[in-house]
Design a protein around this motif. Structure first.
Motif, PDB file in Angstrom:
ATOM      1  N   ALA A 103       1.058  -0.789 -22.115  1.00 49.20           N
ATOM      2  CA  ALA A 103       2.166  -0.647 -23.083  1.00 49.20           C
ATOM      3  C   ALA A 103       3.501  -0.453 -22.372  1.00 49.20           C
ATOM      4  O   ALA A 103       4.305   0.391 -22.749  1.00 49.20           O
ATOM      5  CB  ALA A 103       1.889   0.504 -24.050  1.00 49.20           C
ATOM      6  N   LEU A 104       3.740  -1.264 -21.356  1.00 53.44           N
ATOM      7  CA  LEU A 104       4.933  -1.091 -20.528  1.00 53.44           C
ATOM      8  C   LEU A 104       6.229  -1.265 -21.303  1.00 53.44           C
ATOM      9  O   LEU A 104       7.187  -0.538 -21.070  1.00 53.44           O
ATOM     10  CB  LEU A 104       4.895  -2.042 -19.326  1.00 53.44           C
ATOM     11  N   PHE A 105       6.278  -2.205 -22.233  1.00 54.44           N
ATOM     12  CA  PHE A 105       7.516  -2.389 -22.993  1.00 54.44           C
ATOM     13  C   PHE A 105       7.902  -1.102 -23.718  1.00 54.44           C
ATOM     14  O   PHE A 105       9.060  -0.731 -23.764  1.00 54.44           O
ATOM     15  CB  PHE A 105       7.377  -3.544 -23.993  1.00 54.44           C
ATOM     16  N   HIS A 106       6.922  -0.421 -24.270  1.00 55.95           N
ATOM     17  CA  HIS A 106       7.161   0.822 -25.009  1.00 55.95           C
ATOM     18  C   HIS A 106       7.490   1.996 -24.088  1.00 55.95           C
ATOM     19  O   HIS A 106       8.149   2.939 -24.509  1.00 55.95           O
ATOM     20  CB  HIS A 106       5.936   1.194 -25.848  1.00 55.95           C
ATOM     21  N   ARG A 107       7.004   1.934 -22.851  1.00 58.08           N
ATOM     22  CA  ARG A 107       7.138   3.082 -21.944  1.00 58.08           C
ATOM     23  C   ARG A 107       7.964   2.774 -20.702  1.00 58.08           C
ATOM     24  O   ARG A 107       7.905   3.503 -19.714  1.00 58.08           O
ATOM     25  CB  ARG A 107       5.741   3.556 -21.535  1.00 58.08           C
ATOM     26  N   LYS A 108       8.749   1.705 -20.739  1.00 58.85           N
ATOM     27  CA  LYS A 108       9.502   1.283 -19.554  1.00 58.85           C
ATOM     28  C   LYS A 108      10.428   2.369 -19.030  1.00 58.85           C
ATOM     29  O   LYS A 108      10.641   2.484 -17.824  1.00 58.85           O
ATOM     30  CB  LYS A 108      10.256  -0.016 -19.813  1.00 58.85           C
ATOM     31  N   ALA A 109      10.962   3.214 -19.902  1.00 55.78           N
ATOM     32  CA  ALA A 109      11.855   4.292 -19.459  1.00 55.78           C
ATOM     33  C   ALA A 109      11.104   5.383 -18.699  1.00 55.78           C
ATOM     34  O   ALA A 109      11.710   6.142 -17.947  1.00 55.78           O
ATOM     35  CB  ALA A 109      12.574   4.907 -20.660  1.00 55.78           C
ATOM     36  N   ASP A 110       9.778   5.440 -18.865  1.00 59.13           N
ATOM     37  CA  ASP A 110       8.960   6.463 -18.198  1.00 59.13           C
ATOM     38  C   ASP A 110       8.365   5.994 -16.867  1.00 59.13           C
ATOM     39  O   ASP A 110       7.723   6.786 -16.172  1.00 59.13           O
ATOM     40  CB  ASP A 110       7.793   6.882 -19.101  1.00 59.13           C
ATOM     41  N   LEU A 111       8.530   4.705 -16.529  1.00 59.33           N
ATOM     42  CA  LEU A 111       7.902   4.175 -15.334  1.00 59.33           C
ATOM     43  C   LEU A 111       8.573   4.720 -14.084  1.00 59.33           C
ATOM     44  O   LEU A 111       9.805   4.730 -13.979  1.00 59.33           O
ATOM     45  CB  LEU A 111       7.949   2.655 -15.309  1.00 59.33           C
ATOM     46  N   GLN A 112       7.769   5.163 -13.145  1.00 60.90           N
ATOM     47  CA  GLN A 112       8.250   5.660 -11.864  1.00 60.90           C
ATOM     48  C   GLN A 112       7.695   4.786 -10.741  1.00 60.90           C
ATOM     49  O   GLN A 112       6.530   4.420 -10.762  1.00 60.90           O
ATOM     50  CB  GLN A 112       7.818   7.101 -11.623  1.00 60.90           C
ATOM     51  N   VAL A 113       8.551   4.498  -9.771  1.00 62.34           N
ATOM     52  CA  VAL A 113       8.157   3.769  -8.559  1.00 62.34           C
ATOM     53  C   VAL A 113       8.206   4.788  -7.433  1.00 62.34           C
ATOM     54  O   VAL A 113       9.256   5.376  -7.166  1.00 62.34           O
ATOM     55  CB  VAL A 113       9.097   2.587  -8.276  1.00 62.34           C
ATOM     56  N   LEU A 114       7.066   4.980  -6.768  1.00 60.29           N
ATOM     57  CA  LEU A 114       6.983   6.004  -5.729  1.00 60.29           C
ATOM     58  C   LEU A 114       6.643   5.400  -4.378  1.00 60.29           C
ATOM     59  O   LEU A 114       5.755   4.541  -4.280  1.00 60.29           O
ATOM     60  CB  LEU A 114       5.922   7.031  -6.101  1.00 60.29           C
ATOM     61  N   LEU A 115       7.337   5.870  -3.344  1.00 67.74           N
ATOM     62  CA  LEU A 115       6.969   5.544  -1.964  1.00 67.74           C
ATOM     63  C   LEU A 115       5.919   6.558  -1.534  1.00 67.74           C
ATOM     64  O   LEU A 115       6.160   7.771  -1.580  1.00 67.74           O
ATOM     65  CB  LEU A 115       8.176   5.630  -1.039  1.00 67.74           C
ATOM     66  N   LEU A 116       4.760   6.076  -1.145  1.00 70.28           N
ATOM     67  CA  LEU A 116       3.640   6.947  -0.794  1.00 70.28           C
ATOM     68  C   LEU A 116       3.594   7.199   0.703  1.00 70.28           C
ATOM     69  O   LEU A 116       3.977   6.341   1.506  1.00 70.28           O
ATOM     70  CB  LEU A 116       2.328   6.319  -1.260  1.00 70.28           C
ATOM     71  N   ASP A 117       3.099   8.343   1.078  1.00 66.88           N
ATOM     72  CA  ASP A 117       2.886   8.670   2.488  1.00 66.88           C
ATOM     73  C   ASP A 117       1.480   8.208   2.871  1.00 66.88           C
ATOM     74  O   ASP A 117       0.499   8.887   2.583  1.00 66.88           O
ATOM     75  CB  ASP A 117       3.015  10.176   2.726  1.00 66.88           C
ATOM     76  N   ASN A 118       1.393   7.027   3.457  1.00 62.27           N
ATOM     77  CA  ASN A 118       0.078   6.498   3.864  1.00 62.27           C
ATOM     78  C   ASN A 118      -0.115   6.626   5.346  1.00 62.27           C
ATOM     79  O   ASN A 118       0.674   6.466   6.147  1.00 62.27           O
ATOM     80  CB  ASN A 118      -0.093   5.051   3.431  1.00 62.27           C
ATOM     81  N   ASP A 158       0.813  -1.220   0.000  1.00 60.61           N
ATOM     82  CA  ASP A 158       0.000   0.000   0.000  1.00 60.61           C
ATOM     83  C   ASP A 158       0.845   1.267   0.000  1.00 60.61           C
ATOM     84  O   ASP A 158       0.330   2.356  -0.263  1.00 60.61           O
ATOM     85  CB  ASP A 158      -0.938   0.025   1.209  1.00 60.61           C
ATOM     86  N   ASN A 159       2.131   1.140   0.286  1.00 59.34           N
ATOM     87  CA  ASN A 159       3.037   2.289   0.306  1.00 59.34           C
ATOM     88  C   ASN A 159       3.724   2.528  -1.034  1.00 59.34           C
ATOM     89  O   ASN A 159       4.579   3.407  -1.141  1.00 59.34           O
ATOM     90  CB  ASN A 159       4.111   2.106   1.378  1.00 59.34           C
ATOM     91  N   VAL A 160       3.366   1.737  -2.055  1.00 58.24           N
ATOM     92  CA  VAL A 160       4.037   1.824  -3.356  1.00 58.24           C
ATOM     93  C   VAL A 160       3.037   2.191  -4.440  1.00 58.24           C
ATOM     94  O   VAL A 160       1.959   1.609  -4.531  1.00 58.24           O
ATOM     95  CB  VAL A 160       4.718   0.479  -3.711  1.00 58.24           C
ATOM     96  N   GLY A 161       3.412   3.164  -5.250  1.00 53.63           N
ATOM     97  CA  GLY A 161       2.610   3.548  -6.410  1.00 53.63           C
ATOM     98  C   GLY A 161       3.456   3.499  -7.661  1.00 53.63           C
ATOM     99  O   GLY A 161       4.658   3.772  -7.623  1.00 53.63           O
ATOM    100  N   LEU A 162       2.834   3.130  -8.765  1.00 54.50           N
ATOM    101  CA  LEU A 162       3.511   3.113 -10.059  1.00 54.50           C
ATOM    102  C   LEU A 162       2.772   4.072 -10.995  1.00 54.50           C
ATOM    103  O   LEU A 162       1.541   4.056 -11.059  1.00 54.50           O
ATOM    104  CB  LEU A 162       3.491   1.713 -10.676  1.00 54.50           C
ATOM    105  N   ARG A 163       3.541   4.894 -11.692  1.00 52.30           N
ATOM    106  CA  ARG A 163       2.954   5.785 -12.677  1.00 52.30           C
ATOM    107  C   ARG A 163       4.006   6.116 -13.728  1.00 52.30           C
ATOM    108  O   ARG A 163       5.186   5.853 -13.532  1.00 52.30           O
ATOM    109  CB  ARG A 163       2.405   7.052 -12.032  1.00 52.30           C
ATOM    110  N   TYR A 164       3.533   6.699 -14.821  1.00 53.73           N
ATOM    111  CA  TYR A 164       4.446   7.145 -15.854  1.00 53.73           C
ATOM    112  C   TYR A 164       4.844   8.588 -15.587  1.00 53.73           C
ATOM    113  O   TYR A 164       4.029   9.388 -15.083  1.00 53.73           O
ATOM    114  CB  TYR A 164       3.804   7.031 -17.239  1.00 53.73           C
ATOM    115  N   ALA A 165       6.083   8.918 -15.919  1.00 60.21           N
ATOM    116  CA  ALA A 165       6.572  10.286 -15.767  1.00 60.21           C
ATOM    117  C   ALA A 165       5.622  11.230 -16.504  1.00 60.21           C
ATOM    118  O   ALA A 165       5.154  10.932 -17.599  1.00 60.21           O
ATOM    119  CB  ALA A 165       7.989  10.401 -16.321  1.00 60.21           C
TER     120      ALA A 165
END
Length: 132
Positions: free
Chosen positions: A117-132, A94-101
């Motif tokens: 379309a993750l293969f096409h956008r893998k360089a734009d993927l962001q892994v975020l630690l969320l404040d829950n 629950d503390n992790v979010g994934l989004r595109y830049a």
């Protein structure tokens, strides 16, 4: 000559748009994006390529957490990616979010790598630690 049933022709002249299905590489295409599975027969059959059934996603998170790597397939759900990232970050899912830049919207758990379309956008993927 008849085309094999496992090959689709969805690319345009001079341009190659990868998919998880084998596709003929059009004449004039001189380079392909890294990570594709490529078949270059020497017997005169057409060149073809596809996104591999399984491939390695690598995302830089931060200097503290380094790279997060996970093997994915077309049907890998975002929920699985979040759980795997949470394990890497040593936190709860629950503390992790994934989004595109550039997007404020988080990827939805039920979506698959193919859906987003993750293969096409893998360089734009962001892994975020969320404040829950």
């Amino acid at each position: 000559m008849r085309e094999p049933m496992d090959v689709v022709a969805t690319s345009t002249i001079g341009r190659f748009i990868p998919s998880y299905e084998w596709q003929h590489i059009p004449e004039g295409v001189l380079s392909l994006c890294p990570g594709l599975e490529i078949d270059l027969p020497l017997d005169g059959r057409p060149r073809r390529a596809r996104i591999p059934p399984r491939w390695r996603l690598a995302v830089w998170i931060s200097h503290d957490h380094g790279f997060w790597r996970v093997d994915v397939a077309r049907d890998t759900a975002v929920a699985h990616l979040r759980a795997n990232a949470a394990t890497h970050l040593r936190t709860q899912v629950d503390n992790v979010g994934l989004r595109y830049a550039g997007s404020a919207d988080f990827l939805q758990n039920t979506e698959t790598c193919e859906d987003i379309a993750l293969f096409h956008r893998k360089a734009d993927l962001q892994v975020l630690l969320l404040d829950n």
